[in-house]
Design a protein around this motif. Structure first.
Motif, PDB file in Angstrom:
ATOM      1  N   VAL A  63       5.373   6.636  -6.999  1.00  0.00           N
ATOM      2  CA  VAL A  63       6.260   6.499  -5.835  1.00  0.00           C
ATOM      3  C   VAL A  63       5.778   7.395  -4.707  1.00  0.00           C
ATOM      4  CG1 VAL A  63       8.600   6.887  -4.991  1.00  0.00           C
ATOM      5  CG2 VAL A  63       8.256   5.807  -7.205  1.00  0.00           C
ATOM      6  N   LEU A  64       5.366   8.615  -5.022  1.00  0.00           N
ATOM      7  CA  LEU A  64       4.878   9.525  -3.993  1.00  0.00           C
ATOM      8  C   LEU A  64       3.626   8.982  -3.320  1.00  0.00           C
ATOM      9  CD1 LEU A  64       4.810  12.216  -2.472  1.00  0.00           C
ATOM     10  CD2 LEU A  64       3.599  13.209  -4.433  1.00  0.00           C
ATOM     11  N   VAL A  65       2.674   8.500  -4.098  1.00  0.00           N
ATOM     12  CA  VAL A  65       1.431   7.974  -3.520  1.00  0.00           C
ATOM     13  C   VAL A  65       1.720   6.728  -2.691  1.00  0.00           C
ATOM     14  CG1 VAL A  65      -0.885   7.103  -4.035  1.00  0.00           C
ATOM     15  CG2 VAL A  65       0.082   8.960  -5.405  1.00  0.00           C
ATOM     16  N   LEU A  66       2.662   5.895  -3.150  1.00  0.00           N
ATOM     17  CA  LEU A  66       3.041   4.715  -2.373  1.00  0.00           C
ATOM     18  C   LEU A  66       3.646   5.127  -1.031  1.00  0.00           C
ATOM     19  CD1 LEU A  66       3.327   1.626  -2.284  1.00  0.00           C
ATOM     20  CD2 LEU A  66       5.560   1.890  -3.376  1.00  0.00           C
ATOM     21  N   ALA A  67       4.446   6.195  -1.029  1.00  0.00           N
ATOM     22  CA  ALA A  67       5.033   6.680   0.222  1.00  0.00           C
ATOM     23  C   ALA A  67       3.964   7.224   1.166  1.00  0.00           C
ATOM     24  CB  ALA A  67       6.074   7.764  -0.076  1.00  0.00           C
ATOM     25  N   LEU A  68       2.852   7.701   0.617  1.00  0.00           N
ATOM     26  CA  LEU A  68       1.772   8.263   1.421  1.00  0.00           C
ATOM     27  C   LEU A  68       0.769   7.219   1.907  1.00  0.00           C
ATOM     28  CD1 LEU A  68       0.954  11.443  -0.711  1.00  0.00           C
ATOM     29  CD2 LEU A  68       1.798  11.461   1.644  1.00  0.00           C
ATOM     30  N   VAL A  69       0.731   6.075   1.266  1.00  0.00           N
ATOM     31  CA  VAL A  69      -0.377   5.145   1.502  1.00  0.00           C
ATOM     32  C   VAL A  69      -0.454   4.675   2.946  1.00  0.00           C
ATOM     33  CG1 VAL A  69       0.819   2.979   0.904  1.00  0.00           C
ATOM     34  CG2 VAL A  69      -1.641   3.231   0.432  1.00  0.00           C
ATOM     35  N   SER A  70       0.690   4.486   3.605  1.00  0.00           N
ATOM     36  CA  SER A  70       0.664   4.015   4.997  1.00  0.00           C
ATOM     37  C   SER A  70       0.076   5.048   5.940  1.00  0.00           C
ATOM     38  CB  SER A  70       2.081   3.651   5.465  1.00  0.00           C
ATOM     39  OG  SER A  70       2.593   2.585   4.712  1.00  0.00           O
ATOM     40  N   HIS A  71       0.141   6.333   5.546  1.00  0.00           N
ATOM     41  CA  HIS A  71      -0.419   7.397   6.375  1.00  0.00           C
ATOM     42  C   HIS A  71      -1.918   7.544   6.158  1.00  0.00           C
ATOM     43  CE1 HIS A  71       3.606   8.910   7.451  1.00  0.00           C
ATOM     44  NE2 HIS A  71       3.929   8.621   6.201  1.00  0.00           N
ATOM     45  N   LEU A  72      -2.400   7.100   4.995  1.00  0.00           N
ATOM     46  CA  LEU A  72      -3.791   7.349   4.622  1.00  0.00           C
ATOM     47  C   LEU A  72      -4.640   6.078   4.594  1.00  0.00           C
ATOM     48  CD1 LEU A  72      -2.920   9.833   1.747  1.00  0.00           C
ATOM     49  CD2 LEU A  72      -3.749  10.426   4.026  1.00  0.00           C
ATOM     50  N   ARG A  73      -4.055   4.960   4.188  1.00  0.00           N
ATOM     51  CA  ARG A  73      -4.739   3.661   4.218  1.00  0.00           C
ATOM     52  C   ARG A  73      -3.784   2.642   4.840  1.00  0.00           C
ATOM     53  NH1 ARG A  73      -7.684   3.251  -1.779  1.00  0.00           N
ATOM     54  NH2 ARG A  73      -9.073   5.051  -1.492  1.00  0.00           N
ATOM     55  N   PRO A  74      -3.643   2.667   6.155  1.00  0.00           N
ATOM     56  CA  PRO A  74      -2.557   1.934   6.822  1.00  0.00           C
ATOM     57  C   PRO A  74      -2.542   0.431   6.584  1.00  0.00           C
ATOM     58  CG  PRO A  74      -3.600   3.512   8.322  1.00  0.00           C
ATOM     59  CD  PRO A  74      -4.445   3.454   7.099  1.00  0.00           C
ATOM     60  N   ASN A  75      -3.704  -0.174   6.335  1.00  0.00           N
ATOM     61  CA  ASN A  75      -3.746  -1.639   6.212  1.00  0.00           C
ATOM     62  C   ASN A  75      -3.839  -2.135   4.784  1.00  0.00           C
ATOM     63  OD1 ASN A  75      -6.340  -0.724   5.702  1.00  0.00           O
ATOM     64  ND2 ASN A  75      -7.314  -2.558   6.555  1.00  0.00           N
ATOM     65  N   VAL A  76      -3.747  -1.230   3.803  1.00  0.00           N
ATOM     66  CA  VAL A  76      -4.052  -1.642   2.431  1.00  0.00           C
ATOM     67  C   VAL A  76      -3.023  -2.635   1.882  1.00  0.00           C
ATOM     68  CG1 VAL A  76      -2.846   0.282   1.298  1.00  0.00           C
ATOM     69  CG2 VAL A  76      -4.787  -0.811   0.168  1.00  0.00           C
ATOM     70  N   LEU A  77      -1.744  -2.468   2.180  1.00  0.00           N
ATOM     71  CA  LEU A  77      -0.741  -3.389   1.633  1.00  0.00           C
ATOM     72  C   LEU A  77      -0.906  -4.783   2.213  1.00  0.00           C
ATOM     73  CD1 LEU A  77       2.440  -1.078   1.623  1.00  0.00           C
ATOM     74  CD2 LEU A  77       0.763  -1.474  -0.196  1.00  0.00           C
ATOM     75  N   ASP A  78      -1.152  -4.870   3.522  1.00  0.00           N
ATOM     76  CA  ASP A  78      -1.391  -6.185   4.138  1.00  0.00           C
ATOM     77  C   ASP A  78      -2.632  -6.830   3.543  1.00  0.00           C
ATOM     78  OD1 ASP A  78       0.467  -6.464   6.774  1.00  0.00           O
ATOM     79  OD2 ASP A  78      -0.046  -4.374   6.426  1.00  0.00           O
ATOM     80  N   LYS A  79      -3.685  -6.044   3.331  1.00  0.00           N
ATOM     81  CA  LYS A  79      -4.934  -6.581   2.795  1.00  0.00           C
ATOM     82  C   LYS A  79      -4.748  -7.137   1.383  1.00  0.00           C
ATOM     83  CE  LYS A  79      -7.931  -3.895   0.893  1.00  0.00           C
ATOM     84  NZ  LYS A  79      -8.916  -2.818   0.621  1.00  0.00           N
ATOM     85  N   LEU A  80      -4.020  -6.414   0.542  1.00  0.00           N
ATOM     86  CA  LEU A  80      -3.831  -6.865  -0.837  1.00  0.00           C
ATOM     87  C   LEU A  80      -2.984  -8.139  -0.907  1.00  0.00           C
ATOM     88  CD1 LEU A  80      -3.245  -3.407  -2.581  1.00  0.00           C
ATOM     89  CD2 LEU A  80      -5.322  -4.806  -2.607  1.00  0.00           C
ATOM     90  N   ILE A  81      -1.958  -8.233  -0.058  1.00  0.00           N
ATOM     91  CA  ILE A  81      -1.122  -9.436  -0.049  1.00  0.00           C
ATOM     92  C   ILE A  81      -1.897 -10.620   0.520  1.00  0.00           C
ATOM     93  CG2 ILE A  81       0.932 -10.480   0.996  1.00  0.00           C
ATOM     94  CD1 ILE A  81       2.283  -7.761   0.782  1.00  0.00           C
TER      95      ILE A  81
END
Length: 441
Positions: A63-81
């Motif tokens: 959960v912590l890393v997920l909360a950080l991901v937008s600050h560190l890899r901003p496009n990763v969630l869009d890319k995976l979907i």
């Protein structure tokens, strides 16, 4: 799996692999979801220290890393979907929202539930407990869910990680907060030292008590077990006329104990709108919690003044603000200093909870004499007709008043290109200060 050299890189890659595995199962690429193992090294990075000190469970870390991901890899969630929905489309199971300025997906509590639990109700409730206000994440101000509008699912709130954690991870340090609407306090410091400050001996001895508390508080509360019997923090009242050293003393206490000092701008805190004052105070104390800052409330009468009899709704809410402030100050584990011109102006409820009340009187003639000697620059030649003892005995001035006069005299002799001060020029500067203060020489 070999340990990664960088714990943060390892955790982000692990999270990305976990999300990929969940999506592959959801879209039928894989038959079953298989969580990936995570191995990390025992380094001195923020994450390494966090893992050693807090010992989070795997779900909490995810959960912590997920909360950080937008600050560190901003496009990763869009890319995976997009790998599964290249033409876009609604994917409500994944959760997430779009920000005001950020164009990518910002993870929500629903995102954490989807990634870690899928459709498993029991596991989804476990994630919800991790994001509850009772969890140590929220209690220690690590991360929390953004509040949602009434009637909407609580887990649809964004995952908010403490901005100071983001700062430490991204730039390697936590910077001091900037003065503004969200933080109505200004960092103050001084280049002066204790020997530059002239105070009544009784005042100085009481200040030493605060300095001793700051230095020995951890031993008292933790090693000696007094933490079970007394409230955390130290609360003091400095009272006396303007210019007698109250602010300077607060700055020197911070300087000599390694504590940052923040002066609270009460004009930014007190609001005419119901509930806004409490919100402003909450933001301030939430930011200051566990920082060991010295909070200096100058002209504290505006917030800490005596409560009134309730005659109308305004009196009722004003008294509620005082009660709320009292509660937050009692819970604060650092030093709070209230400054006021008059002790009688401060509400009795605050006075009863103060560890010390220190009077800053107008300096006496012998103290004014010492201030005059210490304040005037050595580069200025003093004429024979100036007798500092006579000046000190004749003119009742505060330390700040003497500094103002010195400042004016120094500029005046520089402008005249004559580094010599005579009695006539000094008396004119003193007269100027008295007029400014509304007094007659």
């Amino acid at each position: 799996m070999m340990p990664f050299k960088n714990n943060l890189q390892s955790a982000l890659d692990w999270l990305e692999g976990t999300i990929t595995a969940r999506l592959n199962t959801h879209f039928g690429v894989d038959i079953a979801f298989e969580p990936l193992p995570l191995t990390y090294s025992n380094d001195d990075s923020w994450l390494g220290r966090f893992l050693r000190e807090q010992k989070p469970e795997l779900g909490e870390l995810a959960v912590l890393v997920l909360a950080l991901v937008s600050h560190l890899r901003p496009n990763v969630l869009d890319k995976l979907i997009a790998a599964h929905l290249p033409d876009g489309g609604d994917f409500s199971e994944f959760g997430g929202v779009r920000g005001t300025t950020h164009r990518g997906i910002l993870p929500t509590g629903e995102t954490a539930q989807y990634v870690l639990a899928g459709d498993d109700l029991e596991q989804r409730l476990t994630v919800q407990r991790i994001l509850s206000s009772d969890h140590w994440f929220a209690r220690k101000h690590v991360l929390w869910l953004e509040p949602v509008r009434e009637g909407e699912p609580v887990m649809s709130g964004r995952l908010i990680v403490d901005p100071e954690i983001v700062e430490e991870i991204t730039i390697g340090q936590v910077t001091r907060p900037s003065f503004g609407a969200d933080f109505p306090a200004e960092y103050i410091e001084t280049k002066m030292d204790w020997e530059d400050l002239v105070l009544h001996q009784g005042t100085l001895s009481q200040i030493r008590e605060i300095e001793s508390w700051i230095k020995h508080n951890d031993t008292l509360l933790n090693d000696w077990g007094m933490g079970k019997k007394i409230k955390p923090g130290y609360r003091a009242l400095f009272y006396g006329p303007p210019g007698t050293g109250k602010t300077m003393t607060a700055m020197l206490l911070g300087k000599h104990t390694g504590k940052d000092v923040f002066r609270i701008d009460l004009s930014r805190v007190v609001s005419k709108y119901i509930g806004e004052t409490e919100k402003n105070l909450s933001r301030l104390f939430d930011k200051a919690e566990n920082k060991n800052w010295i909070l200096f409330f100058d002209e504290a009468d505006a917030l800490f003044g005596k409560r009134t009899d309730i005659r109308d709704a305004h009196d009722k809410y004003a008294n509620q603000e005082v009660a709320f402030l009292l509660q937050r100050i009692e819970a604060y584990n650092g030093v709070v200093i209230l400054a006021s011109n008059q002790r009688a102006n401060i509400d009795d409820a605050f006075v009863r909870r103060l560890q010390t009340i220190i009077h800053f009187p107008m300096p006496r003639p012998e103290e004014r004499y010492e201030i005059w000697l210490k304040t005037f620059p050595s580069q200025i030649a003093i004429a024979d007709d100036i007798d500092w003892r006579h000046i000190a005995a004749r003119h009742e001035l505060s330390g700040a008043g003497i500094l103002n006069i010195t400042h004016f005299c120094a500029i005046d002799v520089l402008a005249k290109q004559s580094l010599r001060m005579d009695l006539k020029g000094l008396e004119a500067a003193i007269q100027r200060e008295f007029v400014k203060e509304g007094r007659i020489l």
